[in-house]
Design an enzyme around this catalytic site. Structure first.
Site, PDB file in Angstrom:
ATOM      1  N   HIS A  94       0.901  -1.326   0.170  1.00 41.90           N
ATOM      2  CA  HIS A  94       0.139  -0.017  -0.054  1.00 41.90           C
ATOM      3  C   HIS A  94       0.937   1.227   0.043  1.00 41.90           C
ATOM      4  O   HIS A  94       1.873   1.316   0.558  1.00 41.90           O
ATOM      5  CB  HIS A  94      -1.053  -0.158   1.028  1.00 41.90           C
ATOM      6  N   ASP A  96      -0.289   4.370   0.974  1.00 40.59           N
ATOM      7  CA  ASP A  96      -0.700   5.507   1.922  1.00 40.59           C
ATOM      8  C   ASP A  96      -0.074   5.356   3.262  1.00 40.59           C
ATOM      9  O   ASP A  96       0.577   4.198   3.559  1.00 40.59           O
ATOM     10  CB  ASP A  96      -2.337   5.437   2.193  1.00 40.59           C
ATOM     11  N   ASP A 157       6.129   1.892   6.583  1.00 45.60           N
ATOM     12  CA  ASP A 157       4.824   1.179   6.391  1.00 45.60           C
ATOM     13  C   ASP A 157       4.008   1.851   5.341  1.00 45.60           C
ATOM     14  O   ASP A 157       3.403   2.874   5.802  1.00 45.60           O
ATOM     15  CB  ASP A 157       3.996   1.005   7.846  1.00 45.60           C
ATOM     16  N   GLU A 191      -4.920   1.869   2.572  1.00 47.06           N
ATOM     17  CA  GLU A 191      -4.989   0.691   3.592  1.00 47.06           C
ATOM     18  C   GLU A 191      -5.245   0.985   4.867  1.00 47.06           C
ATOM     19  O   GLU A 191      -5.940   0.286   5.698  1.00 47.06           O
ATOM     20  CB  GLU A 191      -3.487  -0.071   3.201  1.00 47.06           C
ATOM     21  N   GLU A 192      -4.569   2.398   5.186  1.00 45.74           N
ATOM     22  CA  GLU A 192      -4.598   2.464   6.858  1.00 45.74           C
ATOM     23  C   GLU A 192      -5.791   2.827   7.268  1.00 45.74           C
ATOM     24  O   GLU A 192      -6.105   3.047   8.390  1.00 45.74           O
ATOM     25  CB  GLU A 192      -3.578   3.738   7.097  1.00 45.74           C
ATOM     26  N   ASP A 214       4.501  -6.386   3.789  1.00 46.18           N
ATOM     27  CA  ASP A 214       3.966  -5.099   4.742  1.00 46.18           C
ATOM     28  C   ASP A 214       4.072  -5.898   6.218  1.00 46.18           C
ATOM     29  O   ASP A 214       3.182  -5.419   7.224  1.00 46.18           O
ATOM     30  CB  ASP A 214       2.301  -4.784   4.523  1.00 46.18           C
ATOM     31  N   HIS A 397       3.580   4.048  12.401  1.00 47.25           N
ATOM     32  CA  HIS A 397       2.673   4.802  12.843  1.00 47.25           C
ATOM     33  C   HIS A 397       3.188   5.791  13.945  1.00 47.25           C
ATOM     34  O   HIS A 397       2.575   6.276  14.718  1.00 47.25           O
ATOM     35  CB  HIS A 397       1.310   4.332  13.272  1.00 47.25           C
TER      36      HIS A 397
HETATM   37 ZN   LIG Z   1       0.885  -1.318   6.429  1.00 43.77          ZN
END
Ligand SMILES: [Zn+2]
Length: 432
Positions: A94, A96, A157, A191-192, A214, A397
């Site tokens: 992903h 994003d 990520d 995705e997030e 991922d 994150h």
């Molecule tokens: Zn991820």
């Protein structure tokens, strides 16, 4: 007389490139933060900036069908280099980054030849990646670690996954002597915020199996996610004027609070479980004297575990309601997602080949479970079985997010080996 050509599968040594970090550094400076409040797809137009770059890089590599679609998805095909009918395998990541942490003006820095100890981030010296809190750092001695300056997340990520797939694609295209079947590339937005596969076109993709890149530690492969339900409990109390309520009032807010209070305290909650244990978890409570609503999520790795927890919850509610005989409740359960293992187990070769690819990349494979859901679990139930392979991302994150160059190289090599193994293990064509 027919005879079979026996192909011996001696893994030949491959000279790998070291370009994945350069790609990664190009991608992380592009802000691709997604936005859960936006109704559009992609949720933020800026995600297409990375999508356009990836599509144009893939085109420049010679992948003629590479394109970014209106929803922000990138598709491309690496043509087969074999006559065998190899299943079409897709590699997916992903684009994003999480809305939980700033993602604009990412300033990556490389700590070369990490010698151990804490890493102080230069743009905000209160941000420290402490060796004591990040145990995975201990395995990175001598490696090159990429972090931010401490003011944003890094976006490993999942731009680590994006860079690894891009680098593997480049490598396969430039080494046509390596035999593989048709390989599909898919990069997704959003995705997030849980919408990563909402607008994916699986017919257009045309893959039989897929792998997301991922995951975290080198060697990890995850074939299992939680199964997940949501529960809404609506309580109808008995309302009266508070001045004249004695013996009459049954307060819906207090009933809902009593239910929360009786949830298991030492087990069955996110803060008391790990590994293969599931939980009951309140996520929202609102109400008035007359009516209160309590939202919970239920998580377990199998359906029986979900059912047990839901039965336990209903027993708690019934027990509380005995103290409020004139009040009523309604309990509604809705399915959220299911453990992808159920789908993946029907095709054990997906995992077997990945384990072998990880070994050939020089790592010890570790099978792990995800205590959450993934795009892969949704793809699996949409008909595209899709476990998750490590990408090297850590402390995601957060401003302390990091990835090592060497782990990204291992992930890239795993992709290349995996493409080769699918070809090797496909039976040879019969020659008349
Ligand atoms: Zn991820």
């Amino acid at each position: 007389m027919a005879h079979f050509v026996i192909v011996t599968s001696m893994p030949q040594p491959i000279k790998f490139t070291h370009t994945v970090a350069d790609r990664f550094l190009r991608y992380v400076v592009i802000d691709t933060q997604s936005d859960p409040a936006s109704p559009t797809c992609p949720s933020t137009e800026k995600q297409k900036n990375l999508g356009r770059l990836l599509a144009s890089e893939l085109k420049a590599m010679g992948l003629r069908d590479a394109h970014l679609d209106e929803y922000g998805y990138v598709y491309a095909t690496i043509p087969a280099t074999t006559d065998k009918k190899v299943p079409v395998v897709c590699f997916c990541s992903h684009m994003d980054t999480s809305p939980d942490c700033p993602g604009k003006d990412v300033k990556p820095q490389i700590v070369r030849n990490y010698r151990g100890g804490d890493i102080v981030l230069p743009g905000d010296r209160t941000q420290v990646i402490r060796a004591a809190e990040h145990s995975a750092l201990a395995e990175q001695i001598g490696n090159d670690i990429i972090t931010t300056d401490g003011t944003t997340l890094l976006g490993a990520d999942d731009k680590a996954g994006v860079a690894e797939i891009m680098d593997a694609a480049h490598f396969l295209i430039n080494n046509p002597q390596i035999r593989h079947g048709t390989i599909k590339i898919l990069f997704t937005p959003d995705e997030e915020i849980g919408r990563g596969v909402d607008k994916v076109d699986l017919n257009k993709l045309g893959a039989d199996f897929a792998y997301t890149l991922d995951g975290s530690s080198p060697g990890d492969i995850e074939d299992e996610t939680f199964s997940a339900d949501g529960v809404t409990i609506t309580v109808e109390g008995v309302s009266t004027h508070p001045g004249y309520a004695k013996g009459k009032m049954e307060h819906a807010i207090k009933i809902a609070a009593a239910i929360v209070d009786r949830l298991p305290k030492d087990t069955c909650s996110p803060e008391t479980t790990d590994g293969q244990q599931g939980f009951l978890h309140p996520v929202g409570i609102s109400g008035t004297l007359e009516r209160a609503t309590l939202g919970l999520i239920v998580r377990d790795f199998n359906d029986e575990g979900l059912k047990e927890k839901e039965a336990l919850l209903e027993n708690i509610v019934k027990g509380v309601m005995q103290d409020f005989p004139r009040s009523t409740y309604r309990l509604e359960i809705s399915e959220q997602y299911r453990n992808m293992k159920r789908v993946i187990d029907r095709h054990p070769e997906i995992i077997d080949y990945a384990l072998e690819a990880i070994r050939r990349a020089g790592l010890v494979p570790t099978k792990a479970s995800i205590r959450g859901g993934t795009d892969g679990s949704r793809l699996s139930f949409m008909g595209l079985p899709c476990p998750n392979i490590f990408a090297g991302e850590h402390a995601i994150h957060s401003r302390l997010e990091w990835v090592s160059v060497q782990d990204m190289e291992k992930a890239m090599q795993t992709i290349v080996h995996l493409a080769m193994i699918w070809e090797e293990r496909t039976s040879s064509p019969v020659i008349a």
